[in-house]
Structure formats: structure tokens, C-alpha cells
Design a protein around this motif. Structure first.
Motif, PDB file in Angstrom:
ATOM      1  N   PRO A  25      23.207  37.828  41.019  1.00  0.00           N
ATOM      2  CA  PRO A  25      23.271  37.385  39.617  1.00  0.00           C
ATOM      3  C   PRO A  25      24.635  37.620  38.970  1.00  0.00           C
ATOM      4  O   PRO A  25      25.003  36.902  38.036  1.00  0.00           O
ATOM      5  N   ARG A  26      25.382  38.607  39.451  1.00  0.00           N
ATOM      6  CA  ARG A  26      26.716  38.873  38.904  1.00  0.00           C
ATOM      7  C   ARG A  26      27.808  38.470  39.884  1.00  0.00           C
ATOM      8  O   ARG A  26      28.933  38.960  39.825  1.00  0.00           O
ATOM      9  N   GLY A  27      27.488  37.529  40.774  1.00  0.00           N
ATOM     10  CA  GLY A  27      28.434  37.122  41.793  1.00  0.00           C
ATOM     11  C   GLY A  27      29.492  36.153  41.290  1.00  0.00           C
ATOM     12  O   GLY A  27      29.362  35.547  40.227  1.00  0.00           O
ATOM     13  N   VAL A  28      30.551  36.010  42.081  1.00  0.00           N
ATOM     14  CA  VAL A  28      31.692  35.155  41.742  1.00  0.00           C
ATOM     15  C   VAL A  28      31.970  34.221  42.914  1.00  0.00           C
ATOM     16  O   VAL A  28      31.908  34.616  44.080  1.00  0.00           O
ATOM     17  N   PHE A  29      32.292  32.989  42.585  1.00  0.00           N
ATOM     18  CA  PHE A  29      32.689  31.989  43.574  1.00  0.00           C
ATOM     19  C   PHE A  29      34.105  31.563  43.249  1.00  0.00           C
ATOM     20  O   PHE A  29      34.409  31.201  42.110  1.00  0.00           O
ATOM     21  N   VAL A  30      35.006  31.619  44.240  1.00  0.00           N
ATOM     22  CA  VAL A  30      36.379  31.163  44.038  1.00  0.00           C
ATOM     23  C   VAL A  30      36.755  30.231  45.182  1.00  0.00           C
ATOM     24  O   VAL A  30      36.460  30.506  46.349  1.00  0.00           O
ATOM     25  N   ALA A  31      37.378  29.111  44.822  1.00  0.00           N
ATOM     26  CA  ALA A  31      37.735  28.100  45.810  1.00  0.00           C
ATOM     27  C   ALA A  31      39.206  27.735  45.682  1.00  0.00           C
ATOM     28  O   ALA A  31      39.749  27.658  44.572  1.00  0.00           O
ATOM     29  N   MET A  35      37.091  29.115  35.438  1.00  0.00           N
ATOM     30  CA  MET A  35      38.528  29.337  35.273  1.00  0.00           C
ATOM     31  C   MET A  35      39.255  28.519  36.328  1.00  0.00           C
ATOM     32  O   MET A  35      38.776  28.387  37.455  1.00  0.00           O
ATOM     33  N   VAL A  36      40.413  27.988  35.969  1.00  0.00           N
ATOM     34  CA  VAL A  36      41.242  27.235  36.905  1.00  0.00           C
ATOM     35  C   VAL A  36      42.674  27.729  36.784  1.00  0.00           C
ATOM     36  O   VAL A  36      43.195  27.892  35.674  1.00  0.00           O
ATOM     37  N   ALA A  37      43.303  27.968  37.930  1.00  0.00           N
ATOM     38  CA  ALA A  37      44.713  28.350  37.959  1.00  0.00           C
ATOM     39  C   ALA A  37      45.480  27.298  38.752  1.00  0.00           C
ATOM     40  O   ALA A  37      45.088  26.944  39.863  1.00  0.00           O
ATOM     41  N   VAL A  38      46.573  26.804  38.168  1.00  0.00           N
ATOM     42  CA  VAL A  38      47.321  25.687  38.739  1.00  0.00           C
ATOM     43  C   VAL A  38      48.805  26.028  38.796  1.00  0.00           C
ATOM     44  O   VAL A  38      49.365  26.561  37.830  1.00  0.00           O
ATOM     45  N   GLU A  39      49.457  25.682  39.913  1.00  0.00           N
ATOM     46  CA  GLU A  39      50.901  25.832  39.989  1.00  0.00           C
ATOM     47  C   GLU A  39      51.567  24.869  39.008  1.00  0.00           C
ATOM     48  O   GLU A  39      51.147  23.711  38.884  1.00  0.00           O
ATOM     49  N   ILE A  51      39.815  27.544  41.609  1.00  0.00           N
ATOM     50  CA  ILE A  51      38.698  27.387  40.685  1.00  0.00           C
ATOM     51  C   ILE A  51      37.760  28.565  40.882  1.00  0.00           C
ATOM     52  O   ILE A  51      37.316  28.823  42.006  1.00  0.00           O
ATOM     53  N   ALA A  52      37.475  29.293  39.819  1.00  0.00           N
ATOM     54  CA  ALA A  52      36.541  30.411  39.883  1.00  0.00           C
ATOM     55  C   ALA A  52      35.394  30.163  38.915  1.00  0.00           C
ATOM     56  O   ALA A  52      35.588  29.577  37.845  1.00  0.00           O
ATOM     57  N   CYS A  53      34.207  30.595  39.283  1.00  0.00           N
ATOM     58  CA  CYS A  53      33.053  30.460  38.401  1.00  0.00           C
ATOM     59  C   CYS A  53      32.058  31.560  38.709  1.00  0.00           C
ATOM     60  O   CYS A  53      32.189  32.294  39.682  1.00  0.00           O
ATOM     61  N   GLY A  54      31.060  31.688  37.849  1.00  0.00           N
ATOM     62  CA  GLY A  54      30.125  32.795  37.944  1.00  0.00           C
ATOM     63  C   GLY A  54      30.541  33.909  37.000  1.00  0.00           C
ATOM     64  O   GLY A  54      31.107  33.659  35.932  1.00  0.00           O
ATOM     65  N   ALA A  55      30.290  35.136  37.402  1.00  0.00           N
ATOM     66  CA  ALA A  55      30.644  36.295  36.569  1.00  0.00           C
ATOM     67  C   ALA A  55      32.112  36.652  36.791  1.00  0.00           C
ATOM     68  O   ALA A  55      32.443  37.748  37.267  1.00  0.00           O
ATOM     69  N   VAL A  56      33.005  35.744  36.448  1.00  0.00           N
ATOM     70  CA  VAL A  56      34.434  35.937  36.691  1.00  0.00           C
ATOM     71  C   VAL A  56      34.946  37.083  35.822  1.00  0.00           C
ATOM     72  O   VAL A  56      34.762  37.072  34.603  1.00  0.00           O
ATOM     73  N   PRO A  57      35.589  38.088  36.422  1.00  0.00           N
ATOM     74  CA  PRO A  57      36.011  39.253  35.636  1.00  0.00           C
ATOM     75  C   PRO A  57      37.191  38.950  34.730  1.00  0.00           C
ATOM     76  O   PRO A  57      38.014  38.082  35.013  1.00  0.00           O
ATOM     77  N   THR A  58      37.278  39.683  33.642  1.00  0.00           N
ATOM     78  CA  THR A  58      38.445  39.608  32.774  1.00  0.00           C
ATOM     79  C   THR A  58      39.686  40.004  33.572  1.00  0.00           C
ATOM     80  O   THR A  58      39.678  40.982  34.309  1.00  0.00           O
ATOM     81  N   GLY A  59      40.733  39.231  33.444  1.00  0.00           N
ATOM     82  CA  GLY A  59      41.958  39.525  34.178  1.00  0.00           C
ATOM     83  C   GLY A  59      42.088  38.787  35.482  1.00  0.00           C
ATOM     84  O   GLY A  59      43.116  38.919  36.161  1.00  0.00           O
ATOM     85  N   ALA A  60      41.076  38.014  35.871  1.00  0.00           N
ATOM     86  CA  ALA A  60      41.174  37.240  37.095  1.00  0.00           C
ATOM     87  C   ALA A  60      42.335  36.259  37.011  1.00  0.00           C
ATOM     88  O   ALA A  60      42.542  35.623  35.977  1.00  0.00           O
ATOM     89  N   PHE A  61      43.113  36.150  38.083  1.00  0.00           N
ATOM     90  CA  PHE A  61      44.270  35.256  38.197  1.00  0.00           C
ATOM     91  C   PHE A  61      45.437  35.692  37.312  1.00  0.00           C
ATOM     92  O   PHE A  61      46.461  35.013  37.281  1.00  0.00           O
TER      93      PHE A  61
END
Length: 225
Positions: A146-152, A177-181, A195-205
Motif C-alpha cells: 500500500p505504501r509502495g513506489v513504482f519508478v520507470a 512525478m516526472v524528471a526530464v533532462e 516517472i515515479a508514482c505511488g507513495a513517492v517520498p518527499t525529496g525524490a529526484f
């Protein structure tokens, strides 16, 4: 600084591993995923890696979060044989490598068992379409806690034909969240898009640098929806 083990596939550098320091993440996008991992709750993590190559991120998790049970899905036996010969995993790493593609392998993962799923798999320089489809993303949701994160990691460029359908399918997981060059955002070239989704932590990327532009929440939908 020690020499690097660099794995090349399809004419591209796919992995870089420092034999003396597994916490050294050379590629910018891998460092960003490392930032996300560092921002997750302390302690061991249960991680599913879809795509392994030289196991840069599994080694990083094993070094920074000891006793983390990890599964790697990697179908390329030739790559695995080379890595095992030239850059073997450390003993008692907690990393289990399964010689299977992501689509087949995720069906063998217990529901609600993974804290983190990392998609970093390429065939001919692009992520297989089967691993960016809505049915596969639903399978990812099923194996996450339930608190998992998916990042691609997906390589794309404007008008983003690859990540737009991916984001549309992943929106139900929340926390987008999306991070782009910057060069990719400006349309100069294809580049890594995270691309990250789910319980993405504060400070990710976010490591304080300006190497990537980070979008959150509604800004993701506005830019890529």
C-alpha cells in the motif's frame, strides 16, 4: 577513483559499476533513482527490478540498505553470463536473479509484496511496449505494498509518444512525478525521462542540482497528459 565496469548493449552504455564502490552511481538518471531510494523510509526494502544488466541499482540497494530482499528480472542470458564472469554479485547480497522477461516474471511475484518496483529494461534501445502498457502497470500495482513506489526510466522526446500513454495508465497509482533532462525537454534529443508514482517520498529526484527538471502533481498532467 577506481576503474568502472561498463556494460554496452545495442551500441549504448547500459550500466556502469564501480568494483570498489557500489554506491557510486555514474549515469545521471541512475543517480536520480538513487535519490528516490535514499528518500524512502529507513531500513531494508523489498525491491523488484525489471531489467538488470550489470545490476547497478541492486548493488546500490544492497550496499545502502543491508538485508534488503531483491528480485531482478533479466531475460538476456548472455548478459547475465558476462556479468557473472566479469563483475559477479557480492556474496550474501540478498539479490535473486531470475532469467525471465518482465511480463512473465511479474506474474510470479506475490501480491502486495514489494516496497519498490524499478523499470529499467531496454530492447533495441527502447523499453518494450509490453512493459509500458496499461495491463502491465496494473500488475505492478498488484505487487506493490500500500505504501509502495513504482519508478520507470523511459527514453523519449517531445511530443512524448512513449510516456504520454504510460502516464495516463499510471495516474491511478497517484503521487505522479516526472524528471526530464533539460535538453530533452527542449526537444534537442531523446533522453531519459523518469516517472515515479505511488507513495513517492518527499525529496525524490531532488538532490539540489539543476540537471533534471522535475514535475509534480497537476504539472505532470499539464505537461504530459
Amino acid at each position: 577513483m577506481s576503474d568502472l565496469f561498463v556494460l554496452e548493449l545495442d551500441g549504448l552504455q547500459q550500466s556502469a559499476v564501480d568494483p570498489q564502490d557500489p554506491t557510486r552511481l555514474v549515469f545521471d538518471y541512475v543517480r536520480r533513482i538513487g535519490d528516490l531510494i535514499d528518500a524512502m523510509p529507513e531500513g531494508p526494502l523489498r525491491v523488484l527490478h525489471v531489467g538488470g544488466a550489470a545490476m547497478t541499482l541492486p548493488r546500490y540497494v544492497a550496499a545502502t540498505r543491508p538485508r534488503s530482499p531483491q528480485i531482478v528480472l533479466e531475460p538476456n542470458e548472455a548478459v547475465l553470463a558476462r556479468v557473472a564472469d566479469e563483475m559477479p554479485l557480492p556474496p550474501r547480497s540478498g539479490i535473486e536473479v531470475r532469467v525471465v522477461d518482465g511480463q512473465t516474471g511479474i506474474a510470479q511475484i506475490r501480491p502486495a509484496s514489494q516496497d519498490l518496483v524499478v523499470l529499467d529494461a531496454f530492447d533495441g534501445g527502447v523499453v518494450p511496449e509490453a512493459l509500458t502498457s496499461a495491463p502491465w502497470i496494473r500488475q505492478v500495482r498488484e505487487v506493490l505494498t500500500p505504501r509502495g513506489v513504482f519508478v520507470a526510466n523511459i527514453v523519449d522526446r517531445p511530443p512524448y509518444p512513449r510516456i504520454r500513454p504510460f502516464i495516463a495508465a499510471a495516474r491511478d497509482l497517484g503521487g505522479l512525478m516526472v524528471a526530464v533532462e533539460p535538453a530533452t525537454m527542449k526537444g534537442r534529443r531523446e533522453g531519459n525521462m523518469l516517472i515515479a508514482c505511488g507513495a513517492v517520498p518527499t525529496g525524490a529526484f531532488d538532490d539540489g542540482s539543476t540537471d533534471f527538471r522535475v514535475f509534480r502533481g497537476q504539472a505532470v498532467v499539464d505537461a504530459f497528459g
